[in-house]
Write a protein that holds these residues in place. Structure first.
Motif, PDB file in Angstrom:
ATOM      1  N   TYR A  13      -3.336   3.663  -1.492  1.00  0.00           N
ATOM      2  CA  TYR A  13      -3.826   3.117  -0.238  1.00  0.00           C
ATOM      3  C   TYR A  13      -5.036   3.896   0.282  1.00  0.00           C
ATOM      4  O   TYR A  13      -5.484   3.657   1.405  1.00  0.00           O
ATOM      5  CB  TYR A  13      -2.707   3.114   0.802  1.00  0.00           C
ATOM      6  N   ASN A  39       0.324   4.046   4.109  1.00  0.00           N
ATOM      7  CA  ASN A  39      -0.782   3.096   4.175  1.00  0.00           C
ATOM      8  C   ASN A  39      -1.282   3.039   5.612  1.00  0.00           C
ATOM      9  O   ASN A  39      -0.697   2.350   6.456  1.00  0.00           O
ATOM     10  CB  ASN A  39      -0.321   1.718   3.689  1.00  0.00           C
ATOM     11  N   LYS A  90      -3.786   1.631   6.777  1.00  0.00           N
ATOM     12  CA  LYS A  90      -4.358   0.330   7.136  1.00  0.00           C
ATOM     13  C   LYS A  90      -3.352  -0.582   7.827  1.00  0.00           C
ATOM     14  O   LYS A  90      -3.747  -1.536   8.494  1.00  0.00           O
ATOM     15  CB  LYS A  90      -4.891  -0.358   5.875  1.00  0.00           C
ATOM     16  N   PHE A 144      -3.716  -1.524  11.485  1.00  0.00           N
ATOM     17  CA  PHE A 144      -4.674  -2.541  11.938  1.00  0.00           C
ATOM     18  C   PHE A 144      -4.319  -3.931  11.409  1.00  0.00           C
ATOM     19  O   PHE A 144      -5.104  -4.868  11.548  1.00  0.00           O
ATOM     20  CB  PHE A 144      -6.080  -2.156  11.477  1.00  0.00           C
ATOM     21  N   ALA A 145      -3.140  -4.032  10.796  1.00  0.00           N
ATOM     22  CA  ALA A 145      -2.733  -5.327  10.250  1.00  0.00           C
ATOM     23  C   ALA A 145      -2.452  -6.323  11.363  1.00  0.00           C
ATOM     24  O   ALA A 145      -2.839  -7.492  11.284  1.00  0.00           O
ATOM     25  CB  ALA A 145      -1.515  -5.167   9.346  1.00  0.00           C
TER      26      ALA A 145
END
Length: 515
Positions: free
Chosen positions: A53, A292, A294, A297-298
């Motif tokens: 990731y 992860n 990220k 911001f999913a």
């Protein structure tokens, strides 16, 4: 997006993978020392960066699974084997009290916040709260590095860890049973506790007897080291076979083997070296590769769930440490140590969330929120523990300096303060290792820097055979001491006889102790 998706790794060659991991283990402490950041955070962040990731340099393959599992088992084993049994018995009541606080408070607050703030049903909320209740001693290497493993706050936290992990395991078994059958199975829980009691009795009865026999029969350093590892992993595998966590077996094996592996022995030095150099860093890097960033911001839902989970888990552990400090009238610095060590979520939390996700109890938001919570709690745990350990160590050094000025020590230290100069008489290579090990054990830990060890071999003829035996005996003595990170000065002496050579050496070197 979930933590289960990833891109293909750039590096797949096993040799190159191992080289990259070694470079991280080497450079992370060097770089982070300048930034005054705990090494543990560096390992986890490095795992995030190189993992699937991050830049996808490496994948979390079988090597990270194996070494990571070995690392957490090794971590718990070290926690058990480094405990001072005298201090454990002295602080056992407080340790059990802290364990109850740090389990019950997250269970209550975690369940209520999951229902009210996250809108989960009661079954999901209770299982989520059990994840808050358990913790992993991620920051234990920090207190070990500062030499604070015998501190009451550390021992209390370790004792509490076993209570929380065992409690979380029982809650997990109950929730899974209810989810699958629709009813609470009292028989299954009682059977689990019965297996636990039988397991503890078998280990505490068989391990000491087998260890005494093995150590008497085989005194080779490598053989003893392999034996200890085999017994630890046997205890871990056995614990898992009866439905317990493998880390519980490793910790219990450490407690049982504690008396047979002194903290200042060469064997202990090798055990700590291997764990701190390879297995534990591998585990920390593997934890980072799971994270992860990220997922934050999913969606707003994922960010909200992750925030609630992280805040609640941290707050519950702080409240538990605060109550323990107030109830047992401890210092604020002790509260910081207990909070720092008990705040990190990793092994048991990952196991619970993966089981819950596979069964459908948890959704993807909880799965991703758990990974964020692991990163947040591990970071907070490392920073708080590092700062608290530094303050405790500084206080100890200040008290020692003040005691030197006043002549009245606030820290009880046996013996006098005269510089130790120990002479070890070695006659042949066979008996030299045991004599050196005994001499190392005789050195008080707080006086190691002020102690000197000498190995003496006296001969009364100049034949090639006598010279070879003397040189070989001294080489073995030096090698044995080096395995315990102790320096020995070799003395090869020609004299009328052994007694004369010994007496003359004592006078010439101002020897204080003779072995």
């Amino acid at each position: 997006m979930t933590i289960l998706s990833a891109t293909m790794p750039i590096v797949t060659d096993p040799v190159l993978i191992f080289f990259i991991v070694l470079v991280i283990i080497l450079l992370a402490p060097i770089l982070l020392n300048r930034l005054k950041i705990p090494h543990i955070i560096g390992m986890i962040v490095a795992g995030i960066a190189i993992g699937p990731y991050g830049i996808a340099l490496l994948n979390r393959d079988a090597s990270f699974e194996i070494f990571g599992q070995v690392g957490i088992i090794y971590l718990m084993f070290l926690a058990g084997i480094e405990i001072d049994m005298f201090h454990l018995k002295k602080n056992l009541r407080r340790g059990l009290g802290f364990g109850i606080y740090t389990f019950v408070i997250p269970m209550v607050l975690g369940t209520l916040t999951s229902v009210w703030l996250l809108g989960f049903n009661w079954l999901t909320s209770v299982l989520l709260a059990s994840m808050y209740a358990s913790h992993t001693l991620i920051a234990y290497p920090i207190v070990s590095r500062f030499g604070l493993t015998k501190s009451p706050a550390v021992i209390i936290t370790i004792a509490g860890t076993i209570v929380t992990v065992l409690g979380a395991l029982i809650v997990l078994a109950i929730i899974v049973g209810i989810y699958q059958t629709g009813t609470f199975n009292t028989t299954e829980v009682l059977w689990l506790l019965t297996r636990l009691v039988i397991y503890c009795i078998i280990v505490v009865y068989s391990y000491p007897r087998l260890t005494r026999w093995f150590f008497k029969k085989y005194n080779d350093n490598i053989t003893q080291f392999i034996y200890v590892l085999a017994m630890v992993f046997l205890a871990s595998v056995s614990a898992k076979m009866i439905g317990l966590e493998s880390v519980l077996g490793a910790f219990y094996a450490g407690l049982v083997l504690n008396r047979y592996i002194p903290n200042t022995s060469g064997l202990m030095n090798r055990i700590e070296f291997v764990g701190n150099a390879i297995f534990i860093p591998y585990f920390l890097i593997g934890v980072g590769m799971l994270i992860n960033v990220k997922v934050l911001f999913a969606s707003w839902t994922t960010l909200y769930v992750a925030t609630v989970m992280s805040v609640v888990a941290t707050l519950c552990k702080w409240v538990a440490a605060w109550i323990t400090q107030r109830v047992y009238k401890m210092d604020k610095i002790d509260r910081s140590i207990m909070f720092g060590l008990s705040n990190a979520q990793a092994a048991a939390t990952l196991a619970a969330v993966m089981i819950g996700f596979k069964l459908g109890i948890f959704n993807e938001d909880v799965l991703n929120g758990t990974i964020v919570m692991i990163l947040f709690t591990c970071t907070v745990s490392s920073i708080v523990t590092e700062r608290a350990a530094q303050r405790i160590k500084l206080n100890l050094l200040t008290e020692t300096a003040n005691s030197d000025k006043t002549g009245m020590s606030k820290i009880p230290m046996p013996g006098n303060y005269k510089k130790n100069r120990t002479l070890i008489t070695v006659s042949n290579p066979v008996t030299a290792p045991a004599l050196v090990d005994f001499a190392v054990l005789m050195q008080p830990p707080f006086k190691k820097k002020d102690s000197e060890l000498f190995a003496l071999h006296v001969r009364n003829d100049n034949s090639a055979g006598s010279r070879a035996i003397g040189r070989n005996s001294l080489d073995v003595a030096i090698s044995t001491a080096a395995s315990a990170d102790v320096k020995v000065t070799a003395i090869e002496r020609y004299d009328l006889n052994v007694v004369t050579g010994l007496v003359n050496t004592i006078e010439e070197r101002d020897i204080t102790d003779v072995i």
